[in-house]
Design a protein around this motif. Structure first.
Motif, short mmCIF file in Angstrom:
data_model
loop_
_atom_site.label_atom_id
_atom_site.label_comp_id
_atom_site.label_asym_id
_atom_site.label_seq_id
_atom_site.Cartn_x
_atom_site.Cartn_y
_atom_site.Cartn_z
N PHE A 31 0.83 -1.20 0.00
CA PHE A 31 0.00 0.00 0.00
C PHE A 31 0.86 1.26 0.00
O PHE A 31 0.55 2.23 -0.70
N SER A 32 1.94 1.25 0.78
CA SER A 32 2.82 2.41 0.83
C SER A 32 3.49 2.65 -0.53
O SER A 32 3.57 3.79 -1.00
N SER A 33 3.95 1.58 -1.16
CA SER A 33 4.59 1.71 -2.47
C SER A 33 3.61 2.22 -3.51
O SER A 33 3.94 3.09 -4.32
N SER A 34 2.38 1.68 -3.48
CA SER A 34 1.37 2.12 -4.45
C SER A 34 1.01 3.58 -4.23
O SER A 34 0.83 4.34 -5.20
N TRP A 35 0.90 3.99 -2.97
CA TRP A 35 0.54 5.38 -2.68
C TRP A 35 1.65 6.34 -3.10
O TRP A 35 1.39 7.37 -3.73
N ALA B 27 14.24 5.90 7.52
CA ALA B 27 13.94 4.53 7.93
C ALA B 27 12.45 4.25 7.92
O ALA B 27 12.02 3.09 7.80
N ASP B 28 11.62 5.28 8.02
CA ASP B 28 10.17 5.10 8.03
C ASP B 28 9.58 4.97 6.62
O ASP B 28 8.39 4.70 6.49
N THR B 29 10.40 5.18 5.59
CA THR B 29 9.92 5.05 4.22
C THR B 29 9.86 3.57 3.85
O THR B 29 10.89 2.95 3.59
N LEU B 30 8.67 3.03 3.85
CA LEU B 30 8.49 1.60 3.59
C LEU B 30 8.01 1.41 2.16
O LEU B 30 6.92 1.85 1.79
#
Length: 292
Positions: free
Chosen positions: A76-80, A241-244
């Motif tokens: 979800f993070s990558s898609s967003w 580090a929070d960038t997933l």
């Protein structure tokens, strides 16, 4: 074999050897079990005295993939991040492509060269250059402090904003070029006819230019969104580090955890996620081309 078949045989053979075969191997590994061995996964076949007696597979990797929140959040993070970056790239790239398409013919080649000029240098070098610009002691913070606009360095590096900036910078040409190719082919007579009928410039753009340029918009969005979803270098160097993102998860599974089957499962699911917009684009392409 006909001459046509002979010409098509080579690219099809190339695709089979270097696209389909590697994907088949990754798919096979995704159904294996991780082991401390070389290679670090179980054999796909059951053997007895050297003879193949059956197939040994497991769906545990895919079950863990959809049950572990880490992987779900990474997708979800990558898609967003890819969606927002694609939108920003479109908002920036469309005016650039439109300006190039409307520029005098003798200047267009120069403007296009300026767009693709960053590709003449290494991708990694360009991202490292942004690190030098964004770090606390970098050029941007130093310039702002020298001008008295800030008292302390801003946290520009290792942020989500830096990731968006890096993706937009890196993939902007992929948005501009297909948009320019579409806008440059627009019939100027249609724009003149709309203006003669009393349409204002913004109405001409909304009702004539934009609908006719939609295939270029879709192509550019796909060219940006697809690689941005699996991006690893930019979030690793510019993000914190929070960038997933799924690219960082793949790296950790493959190199740190040595869990090749799990990495293969993550890759196959990512492939399905990326194939979906391509199929949507192919479905919309004929209808878009038929629009007036």
């Amino acid at each position: 074999m006909t001459r046509r078949a002979a010409v098509l045989a080579l690219p099809w053979l190339w695709a089979a050897l270097f696209l389909l075969l590697p994907l088949a191997l990754v798919l096979k590994i995704s159904f294996a079990e991780a082991q401390v061995s070389v290679p670090p996964y179980s054999d796909f076949f059951e053997r007895l005295d050297g003879a193949i007696v059956g197939v040994k597979t497991t769906f545990a990797n895919y079950q863990l993939l959809f049950s572990d929140s880490l992987y779900v959040r990474a997708y979800f993070s990558s898609s967003w991040i890819a969606f927002v970056s694609t939108l920003l790239t479109l908002l920036l790239g469309y005016p650039m492509a439109y300006a190039i398409a409307r520029a005098p013919a003798q200047r267009r080649n120069l403007l296009l060269v300026l767009i693709i000029l960053p590709f003449w240098t290494s991708f990694l070098v360009r991202i490292y250059a942004w690190m030098g610009l964004l770090r606390p002691t970098g050029i941007i913070n130093t310039a702002l402090q020298s001008l008295g606009m800030i008292d302390a360095p801003l946290q520009l590096l290792n942020t989500s904003g830096a990731v968006y900036l890096g993706i937009v910078y890196a993939y902007l040409p992929f948005m501009v070029l297909p948009l320019y190719a579409r806008l440059e082919k627009l019939d100027g007579a249609l724009l003149e006819a709309a203006a003669d009928l009393g349409a204002k410039p913004w109405q001409v753009f909304l009702h004539v230019t934009l609908p006719l340029s939609l295939p270029g918009v879709l192509a550019g969005c796909l060219l940006v969104f697809i690689p941005a979803v699996g991006e690893f270098v930019i979030p690793d160097l510019l993000g914190g580090a929070d960038t997933l993102m799924i690219g960082k998860v793949l790296w950790a599974e493959f190199f740190s955890n040595r869990d090749w089957p799990m990495s293969a499962a993550v890759t196959m699911v990512l492939l399905v996620v990326l194939v979906a917009p391509i199929m949507l684009f192919q479905a919309l392409q004929p209808r878009t081309d038929q629009r007036p």
